[in-house]
Motif scaffolding. Structure first.
Motif, short mmCIF file in Angstrom:
data_model
loop_
_atom_site.label_atom_id
_atom_site.label_comp_id
_atom_site.label_asym_id
_atom_site.label_seq_id
_atom_site.Cartn_x
_atom_site.Cartn_y
_atom_site.Cartn_z
N SER A 138 2.92 -1.35 10.77
CA SER A 138 4.30 -1.32 11.23
C SER A 138 4.87 -2.72 11.22
N TRP A 158 0.83 -1.21 0.00
CA TRP A 158 0.00 0.00 0.00
C TRP A 158 0.86 1.25 0.00
N ASP A 159 2.13 1.13 0.39
CA ASP A 159 3.03 2.28 0.43
C ASP A 159 3.19 2.91 -0.95
N ARG A 212 -2.10 4.45 -0.81
CA ARG A 212 -2.75 4.41 0.49
C ARG A 212 -1.73 4.08 1.59
N GLU A 213 -0.78 4.99 1.77
CA GLU A 213 0.29 4.77 2.74
C GLU A 213 -0.23 4.54 4.15
N GLU A 214 -1.40 5.09 4.46
CA GLU A 214 -1.96 4.95 5.80
C GLU A 214 -2.33 3.51 6.14
N LEU A 215 -2.42 2.66 5.12
CA LEU A 215 -2.79 1.26 5.36
C LEU A 215 -1.59 0.35 5.64
#
Length: 284
Positions: free
Chosen positions: A283, A272-273, A277-280
């Protein structure tokens, strides 16, 4: 109309040997064996996570034998699935698109799809096998304008261009888009990568083969286990970071390690990065 990336078809000289190697590196298992009229091949079909990798041995004259003679072992066909094969057929017939139906699979010629040989199967549930989760991307490398290709694919497969995510990489020398099928629920897509030079590996490939099928990507839910398999087997792979022994995210397995298949590997959610949709991205 496309649900997800479902499979790849790989031309090999010795399916038993290839199956052993895929099991060693990816934890795959043989699901079944059959024959394909369209491919002119005996198939050993591997369960790889929720997806399937078809190892195709030539059975006389035909597409598989031609591929092996011209290119050697390697990635031959990109496979997707749909819940309704008959509706897909009606769509193509309405567009005047030629196809071949072999048992429960539909084949499109690479002349129709910018050098990307495509097989469509019916959507089905499969339990995960091994540390791989699923196949989520196949890469269509291009000399053609990616915008034109994206528009054609949207029409052929009933995809929504509003869901697509533009991409580009100076590191690998391309621009293009991801034709995401169902974001943010799934990562599945065809990557359209129009090369920007013939210096990088992708550009050299397109210079030689033109519009073409280049590689595929899998997500793994246990990257340390896969990384350990690669290291133990002394398989050639390039980590996303600097250290192959400790890289937390994934990497690329060299074609020599998997009978001609260039395979990208990424940990759960990492893709997703670069998919808008980086927020998905979870970590490590």
């Amino acid at each position: 109309m496309l649900d997800r990336c479902d499979r790849v078809q790989i031309a090999v000289h010795d399916a038993a040997k290839a199956a052993q190697r895929y099991g060693q590196l990816l934890g795959s298992a043989v699901a079944r064996r059959d024959h394909s009229r369209h491919l002119g091949a005996r198939r050993t079909i591997l369960a790889v996570g929720e997806s399937e990798f078809e190892l195709c041995e030539a059975d006389g004259a035909g597409l598989t034998q031609d591929f092996l003679a011209k290119r050697g072992e390697g990635l031959m066909t990109a496979g997707y699935c749909t819940a309704d094969l008959d509706s897909m057929v009606k769509r193509w017939e309405g567009l005047g698109v030629a196809y071949d139906r072999d048992a429960e699979q539909l084949y499109l010629s690479p002349e129709t799809t910018f050098g990307l040989p495509i097989v469509i199967s019916e959507s089905t549930y499969r339990p995960r096998v091994g540390p791989v989760s699923f196949l989520y991307e196949t890469t269509n490398t291009l000399a053609s304008d990616w915008r034109r290709v994206a528009a054609v694919y949207a029409g052929l497969f009933g995809l929504d261009p509003a869901r697509f995510s533009e991409i580009g990489s100076e590191r690998f020398g391309y621009v293009g888009t991801l034709t995401l099928f169902d974001p943010p629920n799934r990562l599945d897509r065809i990557e359209l990568s129009q090369v920007t030079d013939d210096v990088h590996a992708m550009g050299r490939f397109v210079k030689k083969h033109g519009d073409s099928l280049y590689m595929c990507y899998v997500e793994v839910h246990d990257w340390p286990a896969v990384r350990g398999r690669l290291l133990e087997a002394n398989a050639r792979y390039t980590p996303r970071g600097s250290d192959p022994a400790t890289d937390p995210d994934g990497g690329w397995v060299h074609p020599k390690g998997l009978h001609g298949l260039l395979l990208g590997v990424s940990r759960t959610g990492l893709a997703w990065d670069w998919s808008g949709r980086e927020e998905l991205v979870p970590s490590v």
